[in-house]
Write a protein that holds these residues in place. Structure first.
Motif, PDB file in Angstrom:
ATOM      1  N   ASP A 284       0.834  -1.201   0.000  1.00 20.68           N
ATOM      2  CA  ASP A 284       0.000   0.000   0.000  1.00 20.68           C
ATOM      3  C   ASP A 284       0.867   1.248   0.000  1.00 20.68           C
ATOM      4  OD1 ASP A 284       0.780   0.931   2.576  1.00 20.68           O
ATOM      5  OD2 ASP A 284      -0.806  -0.178   3.572  1.00 20.68           O
ATOM      6  N   ASN A 285       0.239   2.389  -0.278  1.00 24.34           N
ATOM      7  CA  ASN A 285       0.910   3.684  -0.204  1.00 24.34           C
ATOM      8  C   ASN A 285       0.274   4.541   0.878  1.00 24.34           C
ATOM      9  OD1 ASN A 285      -1.515   4.181  -1.452  1.00 24.34           O
ATOM     10  ND2 ASN A 285      -0.693   5.569  -3.004  1.00 24.34           N
ATOM     11  N   ALA A 286      -0.130   3.877   1.986  1.00 23.92           N
ATOM     12  CA  ALA A 286      -0.698   4.597   3.120  1.00 23.92           C
ATOM     13  C   ALA A 286       0.428   5.270   3.914  1.00 23.92           C
ATOM     14  CB  ALA A 286      -1.518   3.646   3.982  1.00 23.92           C
ATOM     15  N   MET A 287       0.190   5.557   5.191  1.00 19.36           N
ATOM     16  CA  MET A 287       1.123   6.386   5.961  1.00 19.36           C
ATOM     17  C   MET A 287       2.449   5.694   6.235  1.00 19.36           C
ATOM     18  SD  MET A 287       1.133   9.415   7.136  1.00 19.36           S
ATOM     19  CE  MET A 287       2.037  10.504   8.248  1.00 19.36           C
ATOM     20  N   GLY A 288       2.414   4.355   6.355  1.00 18.68           N
ATOM     21  CA  GLY A 288       3.628   3.661   6.765  1.00 18.68           C
ATOM     22  C   GLY A 288       3.823   3.756   8.271  1.00 18.68           C
ATOM     23  N   MET A 289       4.868   3.102   8.781  1.00 20.45           N
ATOM     24  CA  MET A 289       5.112   3.079  10.224  1.00 20.45           C
ATOM     25  C   MET A 289       6.560   3.429  10.537  1.00 20.45           C
ATOM     26  SD  MET A 289       3.052  -0.422  11.343  1.00 20.45           S
ATOM     27  CE  MET A 289       3.500  -1.365   9.875  1.00 20.45           C
ATOM     28  N   ASP A 290       6.744   4.108  11.666  1.00 18.20           N
ATOM     29  CA  ASP A 290       8.096   4.283  12.171  1.00 18.20           C
ATOM     30  C   ASP A 290       8.421   3.087  13.068  1.00 18.20           C
ATOM     31  OD1 ASP A 290       6.854   4.734  14.652  1.00 18.20           O
ATOM     32  OD2 ASP A 290       7.013   6.910  14.497  1.00 18.20           O
ATOM     33  N   TYR A 291       9.598   3.107  13.687  1.00 15.45           N
ATOM     34  CA  TYR A 291      10.038   1.927  14.437  1.00 15.45           C
ATOM     35  C   TYR A 291       9.107   1.612  15.609  1.00 15.45           C
ATOM     36  CZ  TYR A 291      13.016  -1.391  16.871  1.00 15.45           C
ATOM     37  OH  TYR A 291      13.493  -2.525  17.484  1.00 15.45           O
ATOM     38  N   ALA A 292       8.704   2.654  16.358  1.00 21.60           N
ATOM     39  CA  ALA A 292       7.844   2.431  17.524  1.00 21.60           C
ATOM     40  C   ALA A 292       6.487   1.874  17.111  1.00 21.60           C
ATOM     41  CB  ALA A 292       7.666   3.729  18.306  1.00 21.60           C
TER      42      ALA A 292
ATOM     43  N   ASP B 191       9.538  10.365   7.378  1.00 23.19           N
ATOM     44  CA  ASP B 191      10.722   9.702   7.936  1.00 23.19           C
ATOM     45  C   ASP B 191      11.707   9.406   6.804  1.00 23.19           C
ATOM     46  OD1 ASP B 191      12.460   8.419   9.623  1.00 23.19           O
ATOM     47  OD2 ASP B 191      10.993   6.994  10.421  1.00 23.19           O
ATOM     48  N   THR B 192      12.962   9.108   7.163  1.00 24.30           N
ATOM     49  CA  THR B 192      13.969   8.793   6.146  1.00 24.30           C
ATOM     50  C   THR B 192      14.449   7.352   6.238  1.00 24.30           C
ATOM     51  OG1 THR B 192      15.750   9.582   7.597  1.00 24.30           O
ATOM     52  CG2 THR B 192      14.775  11.187   6.053  1.00 24.30           C
ATOM     53  N   ARG B 193      13.783   6.542   7.075  1.00 22.76           N
ATOM     54  CA  ARG B 193      14.210   5.165   7.277  1.00 22.76           C
ATOM     55  C   ARG B 193      13.126   4.173   6.854  1.00 22.76           C
ATOM     56  NH1 ARG B 193      15.810   7.893  11.907  1.00 22.76           N
ATOM     57  NH2 ARG B 193      18.069   7.923  12.304  1.00 22.76           N
ATOM     58  N   GLU B 194      13.570   3.060   6.260  1.00 23.19           N
ATOM     59  CA  GLU B 194      12.702   1.910   6.003  1.00 23.19           C
ATOM     60  C   GLU B 194      13.094   0.823   6.993  1.00 23.19           C
ATOM     61  OE1 GLU B 194      11.941  -0.253   1.970  1.00 23.19           O
ATOM     62  OE2 GLU B 194      13.332  -1.518   3.151  1.00 23.19           O
ATOM     63  N   TYR B 195      12.086   0.195   7.601  1.00 23.66           N
ATOM     64  CA  TYR B 195      12.322  -0.895   8.538  1.00 23.66           C
ATOM     65  C   TYR B 195      11.722  -2.192   7.970  1.00 23.66           C
ATOM     66  CZ  TYR B 195      13.144   3.033  11.672  1.00 23.66           C
ATOM     67  OH  TYR B 195      13.610   4.192  12.231  1.00 23.66           O
ATOM     68  N   THR B 196      12.484  -3.273   8.086  1.00 20.39           N
ATOM     69  CA  THR B 196      12.017  -4.584   7.614  1.00 20.39           C
ATOM     70  C   THR B 196      12.158  -5.595   8.744  1.00 20.39           C
ATOM     71  OG1 THR B 196      12.680  -4.134   5.334  1.00 20.39           O
ATOM     72  CG2 THR B 196      12.319  -6.434   5.934  1.00 20.39           C
ATOM     73  N   VAL B 197      11.094  -6.336   8.990  1.00 19.01           N
ATOM     74  CA  VAL B 197      11.084  -7.376  10.009  1.00 19.01           C
ATOM     75  C   VAL B 197      10.634  -8.674   9.364  1.00 19.01           C
ATOM     76  CG1 VAL B 197      10.032  -8.192  12.155  1.00 19.01           C
ATOM     77  CG2 VAL B 197      10.629  -5.793  11.902  1.00 19.01           C
ATOM     78  N   GLU B 198      11.332  -9.775   9.635  1.00 18.95           N
ATOM     79  CA  GLU B 198      10.939 -11.082   9.139  1.00 18.95           C
ATOM     80  C   GLU B 198      10.467 -11.944  10.307  1.00 18.95           C
ATOM     81  OE1 GLU B 198      13.524 -13.108   6.553  1.00 18.95           O
ATOM     82  OE2 GLU B 198      13.810 -11.401   5.190  1.00 18.95           O
ATOM     83  N   VAL B 199       9.363 -12.664  10.075  1.00 16.85           N
ATOM     84  CA  VAL B 199       8.762 -13.507  11.114  1.00 16.85           C
ATOM     85  C   VAL B 199       8.794 -14.953  10.647  1.00 16.85           C
ATOM     86  CG1 VAL B 199       6.679 -13.983  12.444  1.00 16.85           C
ATOM     87  CG2 VAL B 199       7.265 -11.612  11.844  1.00 16.85           C
TER      88      VAL B 199
END
Length: 512
Positions: free
Chosen positions: A74-82, A127-135
């Motif tokens: 999606d191109n919604a707001m996205g999330m920061d780390y918190a 923000d200027t960061r992309e965060y990626t988490v793998e589960v």
């Protein structure tokens, strides 16, 4: 002495056993995207205006050998780390939990239900960061709760997106399931489509919703038989509309229930309260009455596929709804000129059918079929039919298991493991009072059947032929064709008797 309740790590693995449907699982991701837009509307509207875009959600299913991938972007707001950390906590409700995202479970349960490995990559507007988490569900189940996060820095603050990828699937997307996914998603997000706030894609298809307004019956003044209503049940407000279709189509009728402007129960699996519609009927009312009901003040189930009724709420709601739209119920039940019964063919249709059947009977192909002079031995025919029937009975459950007095009728509607050159129906009648009917959906004749009513009548004839033959065999030692026809005639009148009895019951219920 006190202690804290804790959820074991293996609880996340149990999500794959939840009673979900794939379209509701996918809807959890769309809910997150649309709720993100609702929570950040001003900022995203400004960004969309600069970009010449609007909210877009793309669901893509790609087969990659033995490792298919489901991707939701999606191109919604996205999330920061918190925010990402908060989103990955089990049953941790979001900060705003009055809309489509309430329980803090949807994304996690859906992802684990679909596959055993999944990842989230997200970048928040500003923000200027992309965060990626793998589960890795199996690793978590084994006792390792660690979720490593990868960070990419130095990105444009104007970018905003979330991308979820799911692999090692627990179930496949194929065949009729794909069509049902698209139908349900079209229906679920009809309000977003009306408001022109969402582009929802499934693979390369942009989904849209077709309104029923133009299909409604109109009175002599040209006004549609449609009415809005509003009432409350125990202080909880219900509002919506009901209408009457001009041309009966049972597949389109029933009520769609919406919560937070999203359908939780509706077309193509509409809500049919028994007080109004009766039970499994196909009368005029069931072919014509439809509507939408908004139940914002009520609770939804945690899978968001129905309303969570408490106490006698559902019974009171059905009764009040029946009273509110009693005039439309009567209109829907009443035959009108040139359409006394939408199920009956017109004179023109009858003439065309007669002409078509005449041509078919007089065709050279029919002559060839009638000219057969040698039949296989009865034993060979029985063995051939048994070879078809045994794998079906052994490999799947019957689609219908009905007990009628002392008779058991099992019906299999089969599209696989059977071919176009096999018989259209295989019937077995045992001495134990059990009839097996296997209907071949690959037979060429099926392609000539149109609509729900057409296929239902075809099923009727396949099953009732078998039942009538069983009755004749039971009543007379020698099968007689006229006896079978007489018995089948009685069976074909059952649906009319059900309709007549049910109409009387519905009138009594509405009057209560």
């Amino acid at each position: 002495m006190t202690f804290n309740i804790e959820i074991g790590l293996n609880a996340i693995a149990s999500y794959r056993r939840m009673n979900y449907e794939i379209w509701y699982a996918l809807a959890e991701f769309v809910d997150n995207s649309t709720q993100s837009y609702a929570n950040n509307k001003d900022a995203l509207d400004a960004a969309f205006e600069r970009e010449g875009e609007k909210l877009e959600v793309r669901i893509t299913y790609e087969r990659q050998g033995n490792d298919p991938v489901l991707r939701i972007v999606d191109n919604a707001m996205g999330m920061d780390y918190a925010e990402l950390e908060h989103a990955l906590k089990i049953a941790n409700p979001p900060a705003i939990n009055t809309g489509r995202c309430r329980y803090g479970m949807g994304m996690k349960t859906s992802s684990c239900w679909i596959g055993n490995r999944w990842s989230i990559a997200t970048k928040k507007l500003g923000d200027t960061r992309e965060y990626t988490v793998e589960v890795d569900v199996k690793r978590i189940e084994g006792g390792d709760p660690t979720l490593d996060t990868k960070t990419i820095d130095g990105l444009s603050p104007d970018e905003h997106y979330t991308r979820i990828e799911i692999r090692e699937h627990n179930r496949e997307f194929k065949g009729r399931t794909i069509g049902k996914i698209k139908d349900f998603l079209k229906s679920m997000y009809r309000v977003d489509f009306r408001n022109n706030t969402l582009d929802l894609w499934y693979n390369d298809e942009l989904l849209s919703w077709e309104e029923f307004e133009t299909k409604l019956r109109r009175n002599r003044a040209g006004e549609p038989y449609k009415r809005e209503f509003m009432f409350d049940i125990g202080g909880k407000i219900a509002h919506g509309w009901a209408g009457v279709l001009d041309k009966g189509a049972r597949a389109d009728t029933g009520f769609s229930i919406l919560h937070a402007d999203r359908v939780v129960k509706g077309w193509p699996d509409a809500w049919r309260p028994e007080r109004i519609f009766g039970q499994n009927r196909n009368d005029l009312l069931n072919q014509r009455l439809l509507g939408e009901i908004h139940l914002e003040d009520f609770e939804v189930t945690h899978t968001k596929d129905n309303i969570q009724w408490y106490g006698d709420e559902e019974e009171l709601f059905e009764k009040q709804l029946a009273q509110e739209i009693s005039d439309l119920i009567n209109i829907a039940r009443t035959p009108w000129k040139d359409q006394e019964d939408g199920r009956r063919p017109s004179e023109g249709e009858i003439d065309l059918a007669i002409s078509g059947l005449r041509d078919e009977l007089m065709s050279p192909e029919m002559v060839d079929k009638i000219s057969i002079e040698v039949l296989p031995p009865e034993e060979a025919i029985r063995e051939s039919l048994a070879r078809i029937a045994e794998p079906v009975k052994a490999g799947r459950a019957a689609d219908i298991q009905a007990t009628v007095g002392d008779l058991k009728v099992w019906v299999y509607v089969v599209s696989t493991d059977i071919g176009p050159y096999d018989p259209y129906v295989v019937c077995e009648a045992g001495s134990d009072g059990k009839i097996i009917v296997i209907i071949n959906m690959q037979h060429p004749h099926v392609s000539q059947i149109s609509g729900e009513q057409g296929i239902m009548n075809y099923f009727r004839h396949c099953v009732y032929d078998a039942v009538a033959e069983w009755q004749a065999q039971k009543l007379r030692s020698k099968l007689d064709s006229n006896t079978i026809k007489m018995l089948k005639d009685s069976l074909l009148r059952v649906s009319l008797l059900i309709e007549q009895h049910a109409t009387t019951t519905t009138e009594e219920n509405v009057a209560e």
